[in-house]
Design an enzyme around this catalytic site. Structure first.
Site, mmCIF file in Angstrom:
data_model
loop_
_atom_site.group_PDB
_atom_site.id
_atom_site.type_symbol
_atom_site.label_atom_id
_atom_site.label_comp_id
_atom_site.label_asym_id
_atom_site.label_seq_id
_atom_site.Cartn_x
_atom_site.Cartn_y
_atom_site.Cartn_z
ATOM 1 N N GLU A 72 0.780 -1.414 0.203
ATOM 2 C CA GLU A 72 0.198 -0.292 0.182
ATOM 3 C C GLU A 72 1.077 1.163 -0.067
ATOM 4 O O GLU A 72 0.947 2.011 -1.033
ATOM 5 C CB GLU A 72 -0.611 -0.302 1.039
ATOM 6 C CG GLU A 72 -1.748 1.178 1.584
ATOM 7 C CD GLU A 72 -1.458 1.893 2.994
ATOM 8 O OE1 GLU A 72 -1.141 2.740 2.921
ATOM 9 O OE2 GLU A 72 -2.055 1.460 3.886
ATOM 10 N N GLU A 144 6.850 3.883 11.690
ATOM 11 C CA GLU A 144 5.236 3.567 12.382
ATOM 12 C C GLU A 144 5.228 2.670 12.834
ATOM 13 O O GLU A 144 4.293 2.714 13.657
ATOM 14 C CB GLU A 144 4.465 2.944 10.332
ATOM 15 C CG GLU A 144 3.028 3.230 10.705
ATOM 16 C CD GLU A 144 2.523 2.590 9.141
ATOM 17 O OE1 GLU A 144 2.823 3.026 8.218
ATOM 18 O OE2 GLU A 144 1.388 3.139 9.382
#
Lengths: 431, 444
Positions: A72, A144
C-alpha cells in the site's frame, strides 16, 4: 455487464451498482447538495492473505508479515514521481489504508473530480517497483511500527488478538514487525501485486454529487488503457484455527498512567458471509449494548463504584473467517473488573436479554445507521466492506427491524463462551 | 426576528438575548439536526478545573431523568440521539458545550418528535441538573467525577503525541493562560467541593456569553431553542479574548523521559499573526507549505527524504499565534531531525519554495474549506472558532483571500515565525526491546 439501481424509500436513498465482466464492481451513491466527492478503489487483499497458491503452482507461497501494508505504501511511488503530487496539483486529498482483509486507495475533492478519479484508477493499475524505493519505504514503515508499539490501546488490542487466535493470521499485526518487514523485497511486492491487484478482485465506490453513467464511462476507459490478462484467482490458504484460545491471559507493562483491561471472545471456526454475517454482527452488537452498554444497570453500578469510566466499551468486529467481541477500558482494578465481566456473561447466558432493552437499542442502532449517511467517508468505506462480505447496503435496516430478543439471547449464549475467552492487560511500567 | 444579514454562506445569525446568539445553517442534505451550545469563559488558573468538571456533573442526572441510566435510555428512545456535555479550549477561551445530534424527523415514523425531545433533554441537562436538598450537586457524584477527571488528566500520558504537545505548550507559555490544559489541573481537585462547583455552574449559566450553532432543524428551531433556553437570554456578558505572546531571546530547551520506543520532538514557535491580521491568508499558506499536507516540506524532508519519522506536521493556532511542529523520531537521530525542521522553517522565510508547493497548498486549503460544508460537526467547529475572533465571513470571501495572497505574503508571514521552545520526549538510554521481537535498531 450487469447494472441496476437499488433504492430505499424510508432512507430516501438510491444506490447504483454494476459488475463489469472480468473487471471491478462499481458503486455510486449520489449525495445531492454535497460539495465533496469521495472515491475509493479497493482490492480484496489484506494482511491475512499471507499464504496463497496460483493455479498451476506446485505449492502455496508464504510471504512475510506486513507485506499488504508495505505494498500500500509502495504503490504511491510512481515512475513519474509521487502519486500524491498529482492529487495535490488537483486540490484533492488522497490517502490509503490496509485492513486484515482489504486495501483501499481513496481521495476526496470539491472540484475537478474527473482528473482526480482518472488518476486514482490509473496509479493503482500502474505500479512502479524499484529496490531504492523499497529500501526507503522500509525505514518509514519501521518508524510507523514503533509508533504503534508506544500506543497502549493498540498494544492491548494486539495482545488480545494473539491470546485469542492460535494460527489464523488475524493474530498478526497488519503492519507486521520491524523484523518481518526487513524481509520484504521488491520481487515479493511485485508478486503480491500481480496476484491480488487485478480489477476482477477489486471494487470502485463513488459517493458524491456525481453522475453514475459518467463514472462508468471513466472506469471503462481506464480499464481499456491498462489491459490485463483474465484473472486467475489464487487459492487463499488459511490454517485450521482450533476452537480454543492460545492462552487465557496476556500481560504487558509499558508507560501508562493506569491499567488497561480487555476481555475477548473469539468466533467459532467456520465461514460466515452475506445476510447471516449481518445478522450475527447486529445481534451481537445489540446484545453487548444491552449487557454492558451505557444504559445497562451494570455499567451504572460499575461507574458509581469507580470500577470503570467512559473509556469502557464493548464492541464486536467480525469478518468472514474470524471475529471477536472486545470488552475493554481503563481501570484501577483489572482483576475485579475481569471477575465482574465474567459474572455478567454467565448471567446473560442463563437469563438472556429483556425484550424492552432490545426494542430501545434497536431504535438507537437504526438512528445511528441513518446518521452514517451524513458522512461520505463512512459510506465509501462501508460500501466496499459490505461488497467484499456479500452484503447489500440497505439490508441492515431490515435485519434490525426483524431482530428479536430470542435471537439476541441465543447468539450471546453461544458466543460468550468461557472456553473461547482470553484476557489482555497493559499495566503501568514498574517504577 | 433576523437582525443580522447572512454573514456566512449558509449561516444566519439571530440574537436571542444580549448574551445569546443563534447561528443556524440550512441542512437539508444531512439526515440530522446537529446543534451545539457553547458557554464561553476566560481560560484562567482560578476557574479552569471547576469549569472542566461542570459538564461531567451535568451529565449525571437532571429533572425527569435522575441518573446516567435514565439519561442514556432517553437518548436511545430518541433513536440514538446524541445529547451530552463537554469542555474545550480555543485560544485563551475555555468553553463548556452541550451538543445534540438527532435524526431529522422526516426520516422517522410520523409523530416521533425526536428533535423536540432532544432539545428538551439538552435544556434539562444544562438548566435543571439533579441537585441535593441544599441545591448543590450531590456529594457522592462530585466525588466520583473528581476522581474520573483526575484519572483522565493522569491518562493524558498514554497518548504520547498529545502528551508531548501539551508539555511543550505548558513550558512555552508558562505564565500565560494558554499554558493551561482545558481539561483542568490535578492539583486543583482536592480544593473543589460541591458548593464551589455548583456556584461555577450557576455563574456560567447566569453570566457566560453563549453561542449556539445549529445545522438543520428548519424554521421552527429558533423558537424551540429560544423557549427551552429562555433563562439564558438575560444578562450582559464580557467576551473573553486571547493575548499574543513573544518568544524569549534564546529558545527554551526541555528534555523529559518516559519508557517508550519512539521519541517525540515538538518545536513551538511564535508568530504575531492571528485571525484578522492582514497577513492571515499568507500565514495559512505558510503553515500549509511547512507541514499541513503530504506535499509539505516537513513530510517530504523529514519523513520521505530522510526516512526519519513516520509523522511530521505543523499546526498554527490562529487565535494565539503559535505554530507547533510535531514529529515522532528515532531517539538517536534527534539532532538530525531538529536540524532538518529548522532548515524547513528557514527555507520558508527565505522564499525557498517552488510554485508547486505554493499552488498545491492553495488548492489543498480551499478544498478543505469547501469540504467543511459537508459535515455538520466540521461546520460548527470552524464557525465557533471564527466567531470567537470576530464576525463570520462568507466562505467565498475567505477563498478569495487565499486566492489573492502572493508569494511575498507567504514570505512576510513566515518571517514572523520565531522559535520559542524545543521539547524532546524520549525513552531511557538503552531502549527496551520492541514488543514481541528482539531489539532491532533503525536503519539509516
Amino acid at each position: 455487464m450487469a447494472q441496476r439501481w437499488l433504492s430505499d424509500e424510508r432512507l430516501q436513498e438510491r444506490l447504483f451498482q454494476a459488475q463489469i465482466a472480468g473487471g471491478p464492481a462499481v458503486f455510486v451513491l449520489p449525495r445531492p447538495g454535497y460539495r465533496k466527492s469521495y472515491a475509493t478503489f479497493a482490492t480484496r487483499y489484506g494482511s491475512i492473505d499471507n499464504c496463497f497458491q496460483l493455479p498451476g503452482q506446485p505449492s502455496p507461497v508464504q510471504v512475510p508479515d506486513g507485506i499488504a501494508h508495505f505494498l500500500e505504501h509502495q504503490m504511491f511511488a510512481q515512475e513519474d514521481g509521487d502519486a500524491f503530487d498529482r492529487f495535490a496539483a488537483l486540490g484533492a486529498s488522497a490517502n490509503a489504508y490496509t485492513s486484515y482483509t482489504s486495501t483501499t486507495y481513496l481521495f476526496s475533492t470539491t472540484e475537478r473530480f474527473d482528473p482526480a478519479f482518472e488518476h486514482l484508477l490509473a496509479f493503482v493499475q500502474r505500479p512502479h517497483f524499484t529496490d531504492g524505493g523499497t529500501d526507503k519505504e522500509r525505514g518509514i514503515i519501521q518508524q510507523e511500527i514503533r509508533m504503534y508499539a508506544d500506543n497502549p490501546d493498540w498494544r492491548l488490542r494486539q495482545l488480545l488478538h494473539e491470546g485469542l487466535y492460535q494460527r489464523h493470521p488475524f493474530c498478526i499485526d497488519i503492519a507486521g514487525t520491524v523484523k518481518s518487514v526487513g524481509g520484504i523485497t521488491t520481487g515479493l511486492l511485485r508478486q503480491c501485486y500481480d496476484t491480488f491487484y487485478h480489477p476482477a478482485n477489486m471494487v470502485v465506490c463513488v459517493v458524491g454529487d456525481v453522475d453514475a453513467d459518467h463514472v462508468m464511462e471513466l472506469v471503462e476507459q481506464s480499464l481499456a488503457a491498462h489491459p490485463r490478462a483474465p484473472w486467475s484467482a489464487p487459492e487463499r490458504w488459511l490454517p485450521d484455527e482450533p476452537p480454543a484460545v492460545r492462552r487465557p491471559r496476556s500481560v504487558e507493562r509499558m508507560s501508562v498512567a493506569r491499567p488497561l483491561l480487555a476481555v475477548g471472545f473469539k468466533e467459532r471456526p467456520g465461514r460466515v458471509r452475506g445476510r447471516a454475517q449481518l445478522e450475527r454482527d447486529s445481534w451481537t452488537e445489540v446484545g453487548l449494548d444491552a449487557v454492558f452498554g451505557r444504559s445497562s444497570a451494570r455499567f451504572a453500578s460499575w461507574y458509581e463504584i469507580g470500577l470503570v469510566d467512559h473509556s469502557f466499551g464493548a464492541g464486536y468486529y467480525g469478518e468472514e473467517t474470524f471475529g471477536l467481541s472486545q470488552l475493554s477500558g481503563e481501570t484501577d482494578d483489572p482483576q475485579r473488573l475481569e471477575e465482574e465481566i465474567r459474572r455478567a456473561t454467565d448471567e446473560v447466558r442463563r437469563s438472556g436479554v429483556p425484550e424492552a432493552d432490545c426494542e430501545r437499542l434497536r431504535r438507537s442502532r437504526l438512528g445511528e445507521f441513518l446518521r452514517e449517511f451524513n458522512s461520505p467517508e463512512s459510506l465509501g468505506h462501508a460500501l466496499a466492506a459490505l461488497y467484499f462480505n456479500g452484503v447489500d447496503v440497505f439490508a441492515y435496516r431490515e435485519v434490525l427491524e426483524e431482530l428479536t430478543a430470542e435471537a439476541v439471547s441465543a447468539r450471546l449464549a453461544e458466543h460468550l463462551d468461557p472456553e473461547r475467552c482470553s484476557v489482555a492487560m497493559v499495566l503501568p511500567a514498574e517504577a | 426576528m433576523v437582525d443580522s444579514g447572512a454573514p456566512e454562506e449558509g449561516w444566519r445569525m439571530r440574537r436571542l438575548g444580549p448574551r445569546l446568539r443563534l447561528f443556524q445553517a440550512e441542512g437539508d442534505r444531512f439526515k440530522t439536526c446537529t446543534l451545539r451550545v457553547y458557554l464561553h469563559a476566560p481560560l484562567q488558573a482560578g476557574t479552569v478545573t471547576a469549569t472542566a468538571l461542570v459538564p461531567h456533573l451535568l451529565g449525571r442526572g437532571c429533572e425527569g431523568h435522575p441518573d446516567l441510566t435514565a439519561i442514556q435510555r432517553r437518548r436511545e428512545q430518541l433513536y440514538g440521539a446524541s445529547v451530552g456535555a463537554g469542555v474545550g479550549k480555543a485560544g485563551e477561551v475555555q468553553s463548556v458545550f452541550l451538543g445534540l445530534d438527532a435524526v431529522a424527523d422526516r426520516y422517522l415514523p410520523p409523530g416521533s418528535g425526536v428533535l423536540a425531545g432532544a432539545v428538551d433533554l439538552l435544556a434539562r441537562l444544562l438548566l435543571r441538573p439533579a441537585l441535593d436538598g441544599e441545591g448543590r450537586f450531590p456529594a457522592d457524584i462530585v466525588a466520583q467525577e473528581k476522581e474520573n477527571l483526575g484519572r483522565r488528566i493522569r491518562g493524558l500520558l498514554n497518548d504520547k503525541d498529545l502528551y508531548a504537545n501539551l508539555r511543550c505548550i505548558e513550558a512555552m507559555c508558562a505564565g500565560e493562560p494558554y499554558a493551561l490544559n482545558g481539561a483542568g489541573r490535578l492539583a486543583d481537585l482536592d480544593g473543589l467541593g460541591a458548593a464551589e462547583l455548583t456556584r461555577r455552574w450557576r455563574d456560567l449559566v447566569e453570566q457566560a456569553p453563549i453561542d449556539i450553532f445549529a445545522v438543520g432543524g428548519g424554521d421552527g428551531l429558533a423558537e424551540l431553542v429560544g423557549q427551552a433556553l429562555e433563562p439564558l437570554a438575560a444578562g450582559s456578558p464580557t467576551w473573553p479574548s486571547t493575548r499574543v505572546g513573544t518568544a524569549p531571546a534564546s529558545p527554551r530547551r526541555i528534555e523529559e523521559q518516559e519508557p517508550m520506543q519512539q521519541a517525540k520532538l515538538c518545536m513551538g514557535y511564535r508568530t504575531g499573526i492571528t485571525r484578522g491580521h492582514p497577513l492571515y491568508a499568507g500565514m495559512l499558506l505558510a503553515a500549509g507549505i511547512l507541514g499541513g499536507f503530504p506535499h509539505s516540506k516537513l513530510f517530504r524532508n523529514v519523513r520521505e527524504k530522510a526516512s526519519l519519522a513516520y509523522y511530521a506536521h505543523a499546526h498554527w493556532d490562529s487565535l494565539k499565534g503559535v505554530v507547533l511542529v510535531a514529529s515522532g523520531i528515532e531517539p538517536e537521530r534527534y539532532a538530525q531531525a531538529e536540524g532538518i525542521i529548522t532548515a524547513q522553517v528557514e527555507d520558508l522565510a527565505a522564499g525557498r519554495f517552488d510554485v508547486d508547493e505554493l499552488e498545491f497548498t492553495r488548492l489543498g486549503l480551499t478544498n478543505g474549506m469547501r469540504a467543511v460544508m459537508d459535515s455538520p460537526y466540521a461546520m460548527i467547529d470552524a464557525a465557533e472558532h471564527q466567531a470567537l475572533a470576530g464576525p463570520l465571513r462568507p466562505l467565498s470571501q475567505r477563498i478569495a483571500e487565499i486566492a489573492a495572497a502572493g508569494r511575498e505574503d507567504v514570505v512576510a508571514a513566515a518571517r514572523t515565525i520565531v522559535l520559542d521552545t524545543v521539547y524532546f520526549l524520549r525513552g531511557p538510554e538503552g531502549r527496551p526491546a520492541a514488543a514481541g521481537e528482539g531489539a532491532s535498531g533503525g536503519e539509516a
